[in-house]
Write a protein that holds these residues in place. Sequence first.
Motif, PDB file in Angstrom:
ATOM      1  N   PHE A  76       0.492   8.541  -5.032  1.00  0.00           N
ATOM      2  CA  PHE A  76      -0.575   9.561  -4.993  1.00  0.00           C
ATOM      3  C   PHE A  76      -0.326  10.615  -3.929  1.00  0.00           C
ATOM      4  O   PHE A  76      -1.210  11.416  -3.643  1.00  0.00           O
TER       5      PHE A  76
ATOM      6  N   ILE B   5      -4.417   5.531   8.783  1.00  0.00           N
ATOM      7  CA  ILE B   5      -5.779   5.069   8.538  1.00  0.00           C
ATOM      8  C   ILE B   5      -5.793   3.912   7.534  1.00  0.00           C
ATOM      9  O   ILE B   5      -6.524   2.937   7.695  1.00  0.00           O
ATOM     10  N   PHE B   6      -4.916   3.985   6.528  1.00  0.00           N
ATOM     11  CA  PHE B   6      -4.824   2.889   5.568  1.00  0.00           C
ATOM     12  C   PHE B   6      -4.334   1.608   6.238  1.00  0.00           C
ATOM     13  O   PHE B   6      -4.860   0.524   6.016  1.00  0.00           O
TER      14      PHE B   6
ATOM     15  N   LEU C  17      -0.158  10.475  -0.650  1.00  0.00           N
ATOM     16  CA  LEU C  17      -1.174  10.453   0.413  1.00  0.00           C
ATOM     17  C   LEU C  17      -0.566  10.016   1.750  1.00  0.00           C
ATOM     18  O   LEU C  17      -1.205   9.349   2.543  1.00  0.00           O
TER      19      LEU C  17
ATOM     20  N   LEU D 108      -6.884   0.004   8.374  1.00  0.00           N
ATOM     21  CA  LEU D 108      -7.898  -0.649   7.543  1.00  0.00           C
ATOM     22  C   LEU D 108      -7.433  -2.054   7.154  1.00  0.00           C
ATOM     23  O   LEU D 108      -8.172  -3.037   7.309  1.00  0.00           O
TER      24      LEU D 108
ATOM     25  N   VAL E 159      -9.101  -5.650   8.458  1.00  0.00           N
ATOM     26  CA  VAL E 159      -9.631  -6.682   7.559  1.00  0.00           C
ATOM     27  C   VAL E 159      -9.002  -8.029   7.879  1.00  0.00           C
ATOM     28  O   VAL E 159      -9.681  -9.057   7.989  1.00  0.00           O
TER      29      VAL E 159
ATOM     30  N   GLN F  50     -10.413  -9.412  11.098  1.00  0.00           N
ATOM     31  CA  GLN F  50     -11.764  -9.931  10.910  1.00  0.00           C
ATOM     32  C   GLN F  50     -11.730 -11.303  10.261  1.00  0.00           C
ATOM     33  O   GLN F  50     -12.442 -12.216  10.645  1.00  0.00           O
ATOM     34  N   PHE F  51     -10.840 -11.395   9.283  1.00  0.00           N
ATOM     35  CA  PHE F  51     -10.716 -12.650   8.540  1.00  0.00           C
ATOM     36  C   PHE F  51     -10.290 -13.774   9.485  1.00  0.00           C
ATOM     37  O   PHE F  51     -10.907 -14.834   9.535  1.00  0.00           O
TER      38      PHE F  51
ATOM     39  N   ILE G  59       0.337   2.880  -3.481  1.00  0.00           N
ATOM     40  CA  ILE G  59      -0.809   3.795  -3.361  1.00  0.00           C
ATOM     41  C   ILE G  59      -0.387   5.107  -2.713  1.00  0.00           C
ATOM     42  O   ILE G  59      -0.537   6.174  -3.278  1.00  0.00           O
TER      43      ILE G  59
ATOM     44  N   VAL H 104       0.837  -1.196   0.000  1.00  0.00           N
ATOM     45  CA  VAL H 104       0.000   0.000   0.000  1.00  0.00           C
ATOM     46  C   VAL H 104       0.871   1.245   0.000  1.00  0.00           C
ATOM     47  O   VAL H 104       0.646   2.201  -0.750  1.00  0.00           O
TER      48      VAL H 104
ATOM     49  N   TYR I  53      -0.084  11.315   4.414  1.00  0.00           N
ATOM     50  CA  TYR I  53      -0.777  11.729   5.650  1.00  0.00           C
ATOM     51  C   TYR I  53      -1.907  10.761   6.025  1.00  0.00           C
ATOM     52  O   TYR I  53      -2.412  10.805   7.118  1.00  0.00           O
ATOM     53  N   LEU I  54      -2.293   9.898   5.079  1.00  0.00           N
ATOM     54  CA  LEU I  54      -3.351   8.915   5.383  1.00  0.00           C
ATOM     55  C   LEU I  54      -2.781   7.547   5.783  1.00  0.00           C
ATOM     56  O   LEU I  54      -3.490   6.550   5.845  1.00  0.00           O
TER      57      LEU I  54
END
Lengths: 193, 532, 194
Positions: A67, A75-76, A69, A79, A83, A86-87, A63, A59, A71-72
Amino acid sequence: MSEFALIMLSAVLVNNFVLTKFLGICPFLGVSRKLETAVGMSLAVLFVMTLASTASWLVQQFILIPFDLMYLQTIFFILIIAVLVQFIEMLIHKSSPVLYQALGIFLPLITTNCAVLGVALLNVQQEQTFMTSALYGFGSALGFALVLLLFAGLRERIDKAPVPEAFKGSAVSLITAGLMSLAFMGFSGLVKV
Amino acid sequence: MSGLLDRFTTLLGKGAAKGAASSIELKAMIGSGGFSGGVHPKQMKITAGSPIVQSPLPPRLILPLKQHIGQICTPIVEVGERVLRGQKIAKSQGYVSAPVHAPTSGTVLAIEEHAVPHPSGMGRLCIIIEPDGKDEADESLPPITDYRAEDPGVIRERIRLSGIVGLGGAVFPTFIKMLRDHRHPVEMVILNGIECEPYLTCDHRLMLEHSAAIVRGLDIIMHAVEAQRGVIAIEDNKPDAIAAMQQALADIAFEHIEVRVLPTLYPQGSEKQLIQSVTGRQVPAGKLPLHIGVLCQNVGTTRAIHDAVCLGQPLTQRVVTVSGDAVPSPANISVRIGTPIPFVLAQCGLEDLSGVRLIHGGPMMGERLSRLNVPLVKSTNGLLAMRQEALYSENAVEEPCIRCGHCVTVCPVGLVPNELAWHCRNDQFDRGQEYDLFDCIECGCCSYVCPSHIPLVHYFRYAKGQVAKIEKERSFAELSKARSEARDNRLAHEQAERAARRSKVRKQQAGDAAGEEVSGAETSGDGKEDKA
Amino acid sequence: MNILFAVLLLGGLALLAGIVLAIASRVFHIEGDPMMERIDAVLPQTQCGQCGYPGCKPYATAVASGEVDVNKCVPGGERAMLAIADLMGVPPKEVEEEAAPPMLAYIREDECIGCTLCIKACPVDAIIGAPKQYHTVVESHCTGCTLCVEPCPVDCIDMLGKPEVLEEWTWSAPGKSRLVIEDSAEGETHVRAA
């Protein structure tokens, strides 16, 4: 090759997440009451941490950096980790209901296990390659599993031992954890670079 | 190191039990004892020089209906009936069982519950006989003089009818041990003349005084199981018994039997340990000596077999060592089975039993009797009356384990007694079984050497009992569950049937208009049935 | 514009993750409640109803769903409670009621009127008999639940302690107690724990 070996050694022993970096203390104390649950937790963390470190590297590289990003980042990463958790939660519920019951709240809490996020963030910080970051994630998880299992074994013993009344329960567990941490400090300087 | 070797031999034994040559080599590596561990407790064989004396008839005989491992017997005599010596008074119930015979002639006084020698102090159904002093014998079993000419099956049947059980203390019905299994032919019969328990000398004296009968008895066993080799195993602390047995063999000119002298070591008299000492092979856990082609019999049992076959006498008396510091004149006594223990002690000058601890068996494996007015039974190989502490203290306060590892060194089975006791103490019986709880032979070596006076064997006995109890409760719960589920199913079924009947009646009464509603009720009833 | 792109990217990734999880939940879907079965297996199956549920299975279901505490099984005692707490991963809780020693039901047959009410009440079918005939309890099946005592119109059912037999005796745990030898009134010498 020796670089990979060094990363493993460092992740498992010298820079052990739990006992020298003090990350992931909450499952370390929470699910170490019994060896069986500790084994389950170790496997779950092994799975999540290895995949999280590789996925977060992907990521980050494909990503976030292209791009712009950055600063995100957090949060990425969260996420991805959520996931994965949860799996594995579904997987455990299916394969071992007793383990699912025993891990209880600590299973979803792997999401907020600082060791998992820590690995992802440290990988980025240290500018690792894909291979080394995967290895670092795996090694850290192995280190976590090692100390969790050792600690669970000790706690099972101490649980039945004639401990003075005032030290029973958490107190003696914390003392044990402290002593283990001291012991792991001894690994620093194991490898001269 | 030797522990590791042991594991190795066990593995080898499991893989290729036939490799006798390799196991002999390994035996040489393991050392003289054959098995690892063991202890050398003080011998205390104070009665080794006392010849066997015959005890007089007691005023009454108490015969428990179960003196063996297996199912309890059922009495076949009535109260008031006159019985003869050797007459069968209780018959076996089930396969693993041994009948009980009247030890002398007399009248049956009662068939009632009476205390028996057991650590619980509880009672059990007994036949009580008042001897008439005539000691008339029942001659229903004719002597078989030429036993070699008889079919082995006949010999085994005679042994079964004579109520013979292992007289070394385990009291397992002897005929079952002697069953022939074509998959496991018996190659070697070992006569157990080890008697490694301190104090006990009854087997020792038997070998000295009845050597010919014992050698013949061994020959009978070998004929009955069609074995080719016989070994008489004796420890080197009994040189006179070794000489006597060798002399007896020379007199009868039996060349298929040899005397094997073994170094003194406790618990060499334990079956599996003795087999390891003699053959160098281990009996795998959970298996019988038969599975490696060996049969082991005690000296006393062998003599009883001889008497049953050659003299036609069922098992009605045995030799007992009465010893201990509270006994004024310790002795080896030949006693009728069923004689009250206080009567036997009185023969040795011990009348006042206050403050005396009575041990049934030897000091290492024997059990403390909680009630003193109990009869002597088939398993009684020794009676120890103690005022002072015997070998290890029963009342010492348990101290924490200091992890000295002595118990691990001496365990003849290769267990880790300290770890095992830890789990047993904390009721972690699953863990205990992981540490091979059920391989423990309760020899007492670990308790004997423990510097902290931890009653390790007591913990193991406790744990074994608890495991059995839990298992029993679990199977009862399963049974109850099945019964309760069957009942629920039946009730649901009945209800469904009733509903179906009702709907049918209603269908007949009502017209077509109500038909749809009825079919609805019917399906709901069916649904219930399916669910059940 | 930049923010919109970030939100879309994150949203897209989250949607993808959601789809993956949805598929996983289908694949790992479980039928029934395995916990209930496991809890039921550690219960003593006396079907006595002392927990407030009509049998062992309903109680197991209730515990598995978390609606009742783990310490309600009276005949199971501490061992059942510990086993359930272990399965459920909750801290052990003391069993409030002490379990009565194991009991068996006995019917005083000469007083029995043959009403079959106790037969209907018995959860494990341990009472046999027919209308207007004496009933009797099959000892080896009786769980000692006492459910048959209440319905009996003539009160001819007694709950008596299970007789102790030698075969079922087991060694007790070694304690600190010492043994003392003493002479009892009947002139017999006993050893007892002091």
